[in-house]
Motif scaffolding. Structure first.
Motif, PDB file in Angstrom:
ATOM      1  N   PRO A 272       4.465   7.250  -8.917  1.00  0.00           N
ATOM      2  CA  PRO A 272       4.132   6.119  -8.277  1.00  0.00           C
ATOM      3  C   PRO A 272       3.951   6.440  -6.946  1.00  0.00           C
ATOM      4  N   ILE A 273       2.813   6.092  -6.159  1.00  0.00           N
ATOM      5  CA  ILE A 273       2.722   6.680  -4.905  1.00  0.00           C
ATOM      6  C   ILE A 273       2.158   5.446  -4.044  1.00  0.00           C
ATOM      7  N   VAL A 274       2.209   5.396  -2.533  1.00  0.00           N
ATOM      8  CA  VAL A 274       1.493   4.555  -1.883  1.00  0.00           C
ATOM      9  C   VAL A 274       1.210   5.282  -0.702  1.00  0.00           C
ATOM     10  N   VAL A 275      -0.279   5.480  -0.184  1.00  0.00           N
ATOM     11  CA  VAL A 275      -0.519   6.042   0.993  1.00  0.00           C
ATOM     12  C   VAL A 275      -0.722   5.055   1.990  1.00  0.00           C
ATOM     13  N   ILE A 276      -0.478   5.588   3.175  1.00  0.00           N
ATOM     14  CA  ILE A 276      -0.545   4.590   4.560  1.00  0.00           C
ATOM     15  C   ILE A 276      -1.678   5.135   5.313  1.00  0.00           C
ATOM     16  N   ASP A 277      -2.356   4.520   5.990  1.00  0.00           N
ATOM     17  CA  ASP A 277      -3.416   4.775   7.028  1.00  0.00           C
ATOM     18  C   ASP A 277      -4.633   5.392   6.446  1.00  0.00           C
ATOM     19  N   MET A 278      -4.921   5.529   5.299  1.00  0.00           N
ATOM     20  CA  MET A 278      -6.361   5.868   4.702  1.00  0.00           C
ATOM     21  C   MET A 278      -6.664   5.067   3.482  1.00  0.00           C
TER      22      MET A 278
ATOM     23  N   GLU B 111      10.313   4.166   9.924  1.00  0.00           N
ATOM     24  CA  GLU B 111      11.434   3.327   9.965  1.00  0.00           C
ATOM     25  C   GLU B 111      11.625   2.106   9.364  1.00  0.00           C
ATOM     26  N   SER B 112      10.379   1.312   9.651  1.00  0.00           N
ATOM     27  CA  SER B 112      10.265  -0.199   8.804  1.00  0.00           C
ATOM     28  C   SER B 112      10.206   0.143   7.138  1.00  0.00           C
ATOM     29  N   PHE B 113       9.710   1.200   6.856  1.00  0.00           N
ATOM     30  CA  PHE B 113       9.835   1.578   5.529  1.00  0.00           C
ATOM     31  C   PHE B 113      11.213   1.946   4.949  1.00  0.00           C
ATOM     32  N   ARG B 114      11.886   2.633   5.817  1.00  0.00           N
ATOM     33  CA  ARG B 114      13.058   3.090   5.529  1.00  0.00           C
ATOM     34  C   ARG B 114      14.062   1.941   5.362  1.00  0.00           C
ATOM     35  N   LYS B 115      13.991   1.042   6.307  1.00  0.00           N
ATOM     36  CA  LYS B 115      14.841  -0.290   6.117  1.00  0.00           C
ATOM     37  C   LYS B 115      14.708  -0.970   5.071  1.00  0.00           C
ATOM     38  N   GLN B 116      13.444  -1.049   4.745  1.00  0.00           N
ATOM     39  CA  GLN B 116      12.860  -1.802   3.594  1.00  0.00           C
ATOM     40  C   GLN B 116      13.736  -1.474   2.479  1.00  0.00           C
TER      41      GLN B 116
ATOM     42  N   ASN C 124      -8.128   5.505  -5.534  1.00  0.00           N
ATOM     43  CA  ASN C 124      -7.098   5.883  -6.903  1.00  0.00           C
ATOM     44  C   ASN C 124      -5.707   5.514  -6.752  1.00  0.00           C
ATOM     45  N   CYS C 125      -5.255   4.767  -5.683  1.00  0.00           N
ATOM     46  CA  CYS C 125      -3.943   4.452  -5.794  1.00  0.00           C
ATOM     47  C   CYS C 125      -3.749   3.548  -4.927  1.00  0.00           C
ATOM     48  N   SER C 126      -2.508   3.207  -4.515  1.00  0.00           N
ATOM     49  CA  SER C 126      -2.232   1.967  -3.662  1.00  0.00           C
ATOM     50  C   SER C 126      -2.366   2.521  -2.084  1.00  0.00           C
ATOM     51  N   VAL C 127      -3.070   1.685  -1.408  1.00  0.00           N
ATOM     52  CA  VAL C 127      -3.022   1.975  -0.077  1.00  0.00           C
ATOM     53  C   VAL C 127      -2.875   0.882   0.731  1.00  0.00           C
ATOM     54  N   VAL C 128      -2.210   1.306   2.097  1.00  0.00           N
ATOM     55  CA  VAL C 128      -2.243   0.081   3.187  1.00  0.00           C
ATOM     56  C   VAL C 128      -2.623   0.754   4.669  1.00  0.00           C
ATOM     57  N   PHE C 129      -3.380   0.098   5.149  1.00  0.00           N
ATOM     58  CA  PHE C 129      -3.657   0.407   6.585  1.00  0.00           C
ATOM     59  C   PHE C 129      -4.175  -0.675   7.238  1.00  0.00           C
TER      60      PHE C 129
ATOM     61  N   ASP D 253       5.434  -2.807  11.331  1.00  0.00           N
ATOM     62  CA  ASP D 253       6.490  -3.274  10.570  1.00  0.00           C
ATOM     63  C   ASP D 253       5.896  -3.952   9.341  1.00  0.00           C
ATOM     64  N   ALA D 254       4.928  -4.527   9.323  1.00  0.00           N
ATOM     65  CA  ALA D 254       3.989  -5.095   8.162  1.00  0.00           C
ATOM     66  C   ALA D 254       3.660  -4.007   7.288  1.00  0.00           C
ATOM     67  N   ILE D 255       3.301  -3.142   7.830  1.00  0.00           N
ATOM     68  CA  ILE D 255       2.683  -1.783   7.169  1.00  0.00           C
ATOM     69  C   ILE D 255       3.638  -1.230   6.165  1.00  0.00           C
ATOM     70  N   GLY D 256       5.120  -1.001   7.017  1.00  0.00           N
ATOM     71  CA  GLY D 256       6.079  -0.299   6.241  1.00  0.00           C
ATOM     72  C   GLY D 256       6.705  -1.521   5.138  1.00  0.00           C
ATOM     73  N   ILE D 257       6.653  -2.790   5.234  1.00  0.00           N
ATOM     74  CA  ILE D 257       7.103  -3.551   4.463  1.00  0.00           C
ATOM     75  C   ILE D 257       6.121  -3.599   3.225  1.00  0.00           C
ATOM     76  N   ARG D 258       4.819  -3.749   3.700  1.00  0.00           N
ATOM     77  CA  ARG D 258       3.913  -3.685   2.545  1.00  0.00           C
ATOM     78  C   ARG D 258       3.869  -2.710   1.488  1.00  0.00           C
ATOM     79  N   ALA D 259       4.180  -1.637   2.286  1.00  0.00           N
ATOM     80  CA  ALA D 259       4.168  -0.337   1.783  1.00  0.00           C
ATOM     81  C   ALA D 259       5.264  -0.205   0.713  1.00  0.00           C
ATOM     82  N   THR D 260       6.380  -0.671   1.218  1.00  0.00           N
ATOM     83  CA  THR D 260       7.659  -0.743   0.156  1.00  0.00           C
ATOM     84  C   THR D 260       7.484  -1.334  -0.962  1.00  0.00           C
ATOM     85  N   GLN D 261       6.840  -2.888  -0.798  1.00  0.00           N
ATOM     86  CA  GLN D 261       6.789  -3.643  -1.768  1.00  0.00           C
ATOM     87  C   GLN D 261       5.804  -2.907  -2.665  1.00  0.00           C
TER      88      GLN D 261
END
Lengths: 338, 338
Positions: free
Chosen positions: A144-150, A84-89, A154-159, A296-304
């Motif tokens: 382009p890809i971002v993966v969340i929670d791991m 939801e956070s990602f979507r808004k962003q 080899n890519c952008s990750v946020v967790f 929220d921060a996770i979604g925002i950072r992932a979007t960026q």
DNA sequence: CTCTTGATCGAAAGCGCTTTCGTTGATGTT
DNA sequence: AACATCAACGAAAGCGCTTTCGATCAAGAG
């Protein structure tokens, strides 16, 4: 459906000029641009995304996938909050999300194939299993890809900062006088599970506390039921812990239930601290003290991160670690001296 | 990206034949079809959805929108559960979901416009506000649509049996000996809120129970906080109720909190029954007795309705009412005789 | 008055795919 | 042998839009 040709006919300009006017090209006079814009509004013109994408190779869509071993998909509060956070962003940037299936019409296909088929501009995956081959495939691709929670090299990750989260929890319990601290962990093959275990071990070591035999019990896939089972195991020990760090709120809630069922009072007999801060944590009894993940921060950072890659047209490899926070509530208490 | 022209060149057939082979047209021999399929697989061919959609006017996507007055979007467990069910079902039929924003690139636009722009084959909206102009606009358009959680005379709708749900709740409380039954309602301008109020009134009337002054209190947008406030109002009455039917689990949980704070014991002093059966309901103390909405069935039925309209190419106007179920747990108790 | 410049505009090709309609050659009919 | 039939294939137009590359014309330069 009304097209740029209709606008062209109506205004007397060519379709080229219409297109340019609509897209703010510099080589169209103010007057004709305005005329075109006006009749576009008047006729209710809407561009056709498919034609646009076909022509420009840009779809203004982002594919989202979650690995659903646990089959709960969007129903998990952590996942849905992050999305939801990602979507808004992403919306602010003009992107739509598309939830893709593995099922490319009849023929079953991989998520990557599906996303390629859809021509998404980027992919966001929420996945905790670092070995999911589908996810690997996507990471290795050039989209382009971002993966969340791991984590991944080899890519952008946020967790979340799972390591500090573990330390936060343990230090807090220690500050309350607890030394016999156990850990109900998530499945170690899940990234978050594994790191939180490490956080537990590290913190215990730093405090020079022993991890007593049986104090580290695998709660599996983070469910309430599994949390309860794990708690039973701990309570069966000859020397049960006085405090337990649980790697997920669902498990923690299950653990509390199990303990209560056996006559334990929380937090009087047993301190419990969870992980996630799902909504429910504030409303169970006692209210669950927990480590809050900043969805929220996770979604925002992932979007960026994703936007940046899309714009630069090159994948960037980085690791964003989002701070966590201790939410002190009622499920932990200072250890009574005997 | 590899196209049918590449396949054509490689196999020696025309692009026409390649396309036909790929789409199972009858006028291509078994042998050449196989040859084409083989080299397609070999070269890793994937069709281009945009080109396909442009040509066929079918996108195999469904737009989903939820009205988010409350700004919580997918984070509400009821919404996310329904969407998840819908997604699984739609996936089987070969459709992807696209979560659209109101924001058509820079220019703000309506959801309908956005969905038209995206060329979705159908729309599903989860909306409780029967007056939302955005939703009205979509209903009035010619795109197949199904709306969930409200009633409407001009389109396919599916929602829970809120009327029976109210009766179920009231009858249950009555069967426990309660007669002073209040209702914390949802905002009456919200469809579900309004009907549950009706269900409450009808059931009370049928049982010949009076609705005492002040027993019907508006809990607003179904939040925990508003539930607590509503409960305070009820408890301020000179003659407080002994049982309360609350139009949503979140509100019910808030209500229980408020009551507990004032020293009431639930269910000993006060019986409370909620609505929804969100996950949390099973884990608060006492476990919340509630009316369960069948989110799976809602999602499934909605998908079927939408598919039917897409296939038949005409909108069908119908109302699907999904049965609800009483989940007996711990928050209600037989009234003690004084 | 000729030449350059710059501002506006359009023709046309291309994005990848579908679909209509016609062509071809083989087969069967009488 | 002449004809109708049918299976297999392809040419070409079209879906709605973008973008390159010229063309045109008026204004300013010399």
């Amino acid at each position: 459906m009304i097209t740029i040709y209709d606008l062209a006919k109506k205004t007397g300009f060519s379709s080229t000029t219409v297109s340019k006017a609509l897209n703010n090209y510099p080589d169209v006079s103010k007057k004709t641009r305005q005329a075109i814009l006006d009749t576009a509004a008047e006729m209710g013109y809407l561009p056709n995304a498919h034609a646009q994408s076909l022509s420009t190779k840009k779809s203004w869509t982002i594919g989202v996938m979650f690995s659903e071993d646990n089959e709960i998909g969007m129903k998990h509060p952590f996942f849905s909050a992050v999305i939801e956070s990602f979507r808004k962003q992403a919306e602010k940037e003009g992107y739509d999300l598309i939830l893709a299936s593995r099922n490319l019409r009849n023929r079953g296909s991989s998520y990557l194939e599906h996303f390629k088929y859809r021509g998404v501009d980027g992919i966001v995956v929420i996945c905790s299993d670092p070995n999911d081959p589908q996810v690997q495939e996507m990471i290795d691709a050039s989209i382009p890809i971002v993966v969340i929670d791991m984590s991944n090299q080899n890519c952008s990750v946020v967790f979340s900062d799972n390591l500090s989260g573990g330390a936060l929890a343990i230090n807090y319990l220690y500050s309350l006088g607890h030394t016999k601290i156990a850990h109900i962990s998530g499945e170690p093959s899940i990234y978050a599970g594994q790191v939180r275990i490490q956080g537990y071990k590290d913190a215990m070591k730093k405090l020079k506390l022993p991890i007593i035999e049986g104090y580290l019990v695998n709660g599996g896939m983070f469910s309430i039921e599994e949390g309860a089972k794990a708690m039973d195991k701990l309570l069966d020990l000859k020397e049960p812990p006085t405090a337990i760090f649980v790697a997920g709120d669902h498990m923690a809630i299950g653990a509390m239930e199990a303990a209560k069922k056996r006559g334990y009072n929380i937090p009087d007999d047993l301190s419990i601290i969870g992980y996630d801060d799902i909504e429910m944590a504030s409303y169970v009894t006692p209210k669950l003290t927990t480590i809050k993940q900043d969805t929220d921060a996770i979604g925002i950072r992932a979007t960026q991160l994703l936007m940046k890659q899309i714009i630069q047209k090159k994948k960037i490899i980085t690791e964003e670690i989002i701070p966590v926070e201790l939410m002190e509530r009622e499920s932990c208490k200072r250890l009574k001296k005997k």
